[in-house]
Structure formats: C-alpha cells, structure tokens
Scaffold this motif. Sequence first.
Motif, PDB file in Angstrom:
ATOM      1  N   TYR A  40     -12.309 -43.391 -17.519  1.00  0.00           N
ATOM      2  CA  TYR A  40     -11.099 -42.437 -17.264  1.00  0.00           C
ATOM      3  C   TYR A  40      -9.754 -42.670 -17.745  1.00  0.00           C
ATOM      4  O   TYR A  40      -9.460 -43.895 -17.896  1.00  0.00           O
ATOM      5  CB  TYR A  40     -11.036 -42.295 -15.647  1.00  0.00           C
ATOM      6  CG  TYR A  40     -12.364 -41.760 -14.965  1.00  0.00           C
ATOM      7  CD1 TYR A  40     -12.494 -40.174 -15.044  1.00  0.00           C
ATOM      8  CD2 TYR A  40     -13.412 -42.487 -14.440  1.00  0.00           C
ATOM      9  CE1 TYR A  40     -13.751 -39.993 -14.547  1.00  0.00           C
ATOM     10  CE2 TYR A  40     -14.551 -41.905 -14.256  1.00  0.00           C
ATOM     11  CZ  TYR A  40     -14.693 -40.738 -13.969  1.00  0.00           C
ATOM     12  OH  TYR A  40     -15.820 -40.065 -13.625  1.00  0.00           O
ATOM     13  N   ASP A  41      -8.891 -41.790 -17.888  1.00  0.00           N
ATOM     14  CA  ASP A  41      -7.481 -41.841 -18.550  1.00  0.00           C
ATOM     15  C   ASP A  41      -6.597 -41.750 -17.641  1.00  0.00           C
ATOM     16  O   ASP A  41      -5.381 -42.077 -17.773  1.00  0.00           O
ATOM     17  CB  ASP A  41      -7.513 -40.958 -19.760  1.00  0.00           C
ATOM     18  CG  ASP A  41      -6.190 -41.460 -20.453  1.00  0.00           C
ATOM     19  OD1 ASP A  41      -5.791 -42.563 -20.799  1.00  0.00           O
ATOM     20  OD2 ASP A  41      -5.277 -40.459 -20.628  1.00  0.00           O
ATOM     21  N   SER A  42      -6.962 -41.315 -16.204  1.00  0.00           N
ATOM     22  CA  SER A  42      -5.694 -40.918 -15.336  1.00  0.00           C
ATOM     23  C   SER A  42      -6.414 -41.123 -13.742  1.00  0.00           C
ATOM     24  O   SER A  42      -7.457 -41.098 -13.511  1.00  0.00           O
ATOM     25  CB  SER A  42      -5.382 -39.360 -15.267  1.00  0.00           C
ATOM     26  OG  SER A  42      -4.842 -39.119 -16.787  1.00  0.00           O
ATOM     27  N   VAL A  43      -5.201 -41.365 -13.016  1.00  0.00           N
ATOM     28  CA  VAL A  43      -5.625 -41.621 -11.521  1.00  0.00           C
ATOM     29  C   VAL A  43      -4.628 -40.941 -10.594  1.00  0.00           C
ATOM     30  O   VAL A  43      -3.350 -40.950 -10.881  1.00  0.00           O
ATOM     31  CB  VAL A  43      -5.918 -43.150 -11.054  1.00  0.00           C
ATOM     32  CG1 VAL A  43      -4.541 -43.916 -11.434  1.00  0.00           C
ATOM     33  CG2 VAL A  43      -6.247 -43.199  -9.803  1.00  0.00           C
ATOM     34  N   CYS A  44      -4.979 -40.486  -9.621  1.00  0.00           N
ATOM     35  CA  CYS A  44      -3.992 -39.914  -8.392  1.00  0.00           C
ATOM     36  C   CYS A  44      -4.346 -40.613  -7.202  1.00  0.00           C
ATOM     37  O   CYS A  44      -5.573 -40.504  -6.771  1.00  0.00           O
ATOM     38  CB  CYS A  44      -4.258 -38.539  -8.538  1.00  0.00           C
ATOM     39  SG  CYS A  44      -3.060 -37.705  -7.112  1.00  0.00           S
ATOM     40  N   PHE A  45      -3.301 -41.221  -6.626  1.00  0.00           N
ATOM     41  CA  PHE A  45      -3.526 -41.962  -5.474  1.00  0.00           C
ATOM     42  C   PHE A  45      -3.001 -41.146  -4.302  1.00  0.00           C
ATOM     43  O   PHE A  45      -1.815 -40.457  -4.541  1.00  0.00           O
ATOM     44  CB  PHE A  45      -2.804 -43.361  -5.501  1.00  0.00           C
ATOM     45  CG  PHE A  45      -3.290 -44.466  -6.478  1.00  0.00           C
ATOM     46  CD1 PHE A  45      -4.466 -44.973  -6.159  1.00  0.00           C
ATOM     47  CD2 PHE A  45      -2.593 -44.535  -7.530  1.00  0.00           C
ATOM     48  CE1 PHE A  45      -5.035 -46.139  -7.042  1.00  0.00           C
ATOM     49  CE2 PHE A  45      -3.080 -45.753  -8.596  1.00  0.00           C
ATOM     50  CZ  PHE A  45      -4.093 -46.248  -8.268  1.00  0.00           C
ATOM     51  N   LEU A  46      -3.790 -41.209  -3.089  1.00  0.00           N
ATOM     52  CA  LEU A  46      -3.405 -40.617  -1.903  1.00  0.00           C
ATOM     53  C   LEU A  46      -3.343 -41.230  -0.817  1.00  0.00           C
ATOM     54  O   LEU A  46      -4.253 -41.954  -0.490  1.00  0.00           O
ATOM     55  CB  LEU A  46      -4.138 -39.290  -1.575  1.00  0.00           C
ATOM     56  CG  LEU A  46      -4.613 -38.341  -2.842  1.00  0.00           C
ATOM     57  CD1 LEU A  46      -5.729 -37.566  -2.433  1.00  0.00           C
ATOM     58  CD2 LEU A  46      -3.554 -37.446  -3.000  1.00  0.00           C
ATOM     59  N   THR A  47      -2.351 -41.245   0.043  1.00  0.00           N
ATOM     60  CA  THR A  47      -2.235 -42.244   1.171  1.00  0.00           C
ATOM     61  C   THR A  47      -1.145 -41.247   2.085  1.00  0.00           C
ATOM     62  O   THR A  47      -0.477 -40.539   1.879  1.00  0.00           O
ATOM     63  CB  THR A  47      -2.125 -43.688   1.123  1.00  0.00           C
ATOM     64  OG1 THR A  47      -2.290 -44.096   2.373  1.00  0.00           O
ATOM     65  CG2 THR A  47      -0.761 -43.786   0.616  1.00  0.00           C
ATOM     66  N   SER A  48      -0.892 -41.743   3.414  1.00  0.00           N
ATOM     67  CA  SER A  48       0.008 -41.347   4.335  1.00  0.00           C
ATOM     68  C   SER A  48       0.615 -42.423   5.062  1.00  0.00           C
ATOM     69  O   SER A  48      -0.158 -43.508   5.598  1.00  0.00           O
ATOM     70  CB  SER A  48      -0.542 -40.146   5.271  1.00  0.00           C
ATOM     71  OG  SER A  48      -1.017 -38.957   4.450  1.00  0.00           O
ATOM     72  N   GLU A  83       5.561 -38.264   5.076  1.00  0.00           N
ATOM     73  CA  GLU A  83       4.862 -39.278   5.468  1.00  0.00           C
ATOM     74  C   GLU A  83       3.563 -39.356   4.427  1.00  0.00           C
ATOM     75  O   GLU A  83       3.086 -40.492   3.995  1.00  0.00           O
ATOM     76  CB  GLU A  83       4.053 -39.339   6.928  1.00  0.00           C
ATOM     77  CG  GLU A  83       4.804 -39.352   7.990  1.00  0.00           C
ATOM     78  CD  GLU A  83       5.082 -37.878   8.328  1.00  0.00           C
ATOM     79  OE1 GLU A  83       4.959 -36.825   8.059  1.00  0.00           O
ATOM     80  OE2 GLU A  83       6.244 -37.854   9.495  1.00  0.00           O
ATOM     81  N   ASP A  84       3.302 -38.127   3.632  1.00  0.00           N
ATOM     82  CA  ASP A  84       2.458 -38.206   2.755  1.00  0.00           C
ATOM     83  C   ASP A  84       2.844 -38.650   1.472  1.00  0.00           C
ATOM     84  O   ASP A  84       3.914 -38.442   0.903  1.00  0.00           O
ATOM     85  CB  ASP A  84       1.713 -36.786   2.511  1.00  0.00           C
ATOM     86  CG  ASP A  84       1.079 -36.195   3.756  1.00  0.00           C
ATOM     87  OD1 ASP A  84       0.474 -37.341   4.689  1.00  0.00           O
ATOM     88  OD2 ASP A  84       1.373 -35.066   4.224  1.00  0.00           O
ATOM     89  N   VAL A  85       2.172 -39.484   0.587  1.00  0.00           N
ATOM     90  CA  VAL A  85       2.395 -39.746  -0.647  1.00  0.00           C
ATOM     91  C   VAL A  85       1.251 -39.781  -1.708  1.00  0.00           C
ATOM     92  O   VAL A  85       0.242 -40.010  -1.398  1.00  0.00           O
ATOM     93  CB  VAL A  85       2.546 -41.606  -0.697  1.00  0.00           C
ATOM     94  CG1 VAL A  85       3.000 -42.128  -1.793  1.00  0.00           C
ATOM     95  CG2 VAL A  85       3.586 -41.993   0.470  1.00  0.00           C
ATOM     96  N   VAL A  86       1.736 -39.062  -2.856  1.00  0.00           N
ATOM     97  CA  VAL A  86       0.887 -38.734  -3.955  1.00  0.00           C
ATOM     98  C   VAL A  86       1.427 -39.349  -5.092  1.00  0.00           C
ATOM     99  O   VAL A  86       2.594 -39.169  -5.583  1.00  0.00           O
ATOM    100  CB  VAL A  86       0.692 -37.283  -4.020  1.00  0.00           C
ATOM    101  CG1 VAL A  86      -0.231 -36.985  -5.460  1.00  0.00           C
ATOM    102  CG2 VAL A  86       0.025 -36.599  -2.985  1.00  0.00           C
ATOM    103  N   LEU A  87       0.683 -40.531  -5.746  1.00  0.00           N
ATOM    104  CA  LEU A  87       1.093 -41.104  -6.868  1.00  0.00           C
ATOM    105  C   LEU A  87       0.052 -40.961  -8.027  1.00  0.00           C
ATOM    106  O   LEU A  87      -0.873 -41.304  -8.115  1.00  0.00           O
ATOM    107  CB  LEU A  87       1.183 -42.594  -6.703  1.00  0.00           C
ATOM    108  CG  LEU A  87       1.579 -43.436  -7.744  1.00  0.00           C
ATOM    109  CD1 LEU A  87       3.127 -42.975  -8.461  1.00  0.00           C
ATOM    110  CD2 LEU A  87       1.570 -44.794  -7.429  1.00  0.00           C
ATOM    111  N   ASP A  88       0.666 -39.901  -9.082  1.00  0.00           N
ATOM    112  CA  ASP A  88      -0.130 -39.583 -10.068  1.00  0.00           C
ATOM    113  C   ASP A  88       0.344 -40.151 -11.460  1.00  0.00           C
ATOM    114  O   ASP A  88       1.303 -40.188 -11.789  1.00  0.00           O
ATOM    115  CB  ASP A  88      -0.139 -38.163 -10.304  1.00  0.00           C
ATOM    116  CG  ASP A  88      -1.232 -37.508 -11.087  1.00  0.00           C
ATOM    117  OD1 ASP A  88      -2.086 -38.167 -11.468  1.00  0.00           O
ATOM    118  OD2 ASP A  88      -1.333 -36.102 -10.966  1.00  0.00           O
TER     119      ASP A  88
END
Length: 133
Positions: A40-48, A83-88
């Motif tokens: 894979y070439d990309s990642v999207c992280f999700l947390t809160s 509170e929600d965090v998305v790091l793409d």
Amino acid sequence: MSAEVLSGYLSDNFKIVKIADHSAAGTSTITSDELDTVGYDSVCFLTSFGTAAANNLVTMHQGAVSGSVAASVALLASGTSDEDVVLDVQHLLYRYLKLVGTRGTSSTLESMWAILYNARSKYNEWAFVYVAQ
C-alpha cells in the motif's frame, strides 16, 4: 482527465487494521502496535480523545525495518473543540508505522484504526495466497 471505475466491493480496495485498544484516562503517551504497510502507498489513521485539548496530538512514526520506527513529520493536534483525529498520509516513505497519541490533558484515547489504501496493485499479492493445482 480519466477516472478509474471501481468494481466489486468497496472493501476490495483498502484494508482496515485496529492498531490499539481504548485506553483508560490519563496523561501518558499511547503507542499503537506496529503496522506493516507492504503493498500500500497510503494510510489514514482514525482515533478520538475523550477530552478535547490543544495539547493532545497524534504523531506517525515510521521505519524501514520492523521494530525500529522513529518520529516523522506527520502529526496532528486535536484542537480545543474536536476530539476526533484523522491523520491521512500518502506516498509512504517507509514500510513500518506506529501511531503515537500524546495526551497533554487527562483524557481517554479511543481505539486507533488504520485504513491502508492506494494498493500498489489492484490484486495485491500480499492480500491473498495463490494455490497452484
């Protein structure tokens, strides 16, 4: 401009991985399990974060060899009202990743998830095993 038409199921084109469980309230740093991004070439992280605060942030750590990840420049603060965090992150430089949540204010950190996408091949050789007959 051309557009690629996706056929089949949406989940055929990405992989979802839970990389850390929900944590108890505190101010300690939470580090996810190591994520292998092979294929894979990309990642999207999700947390809160349980409590929004300007000093809560997540940082992606990366490394070429398993077990030797170091901090990268990919980071994101949660801010004071969200509170929600998305790091793409696209065009990954290294194969192995970890997400580190820094809680500056006493807070829980919800489960951390990684969505791997932009497979290097539509039929990623790492996603299945071919058995010759």
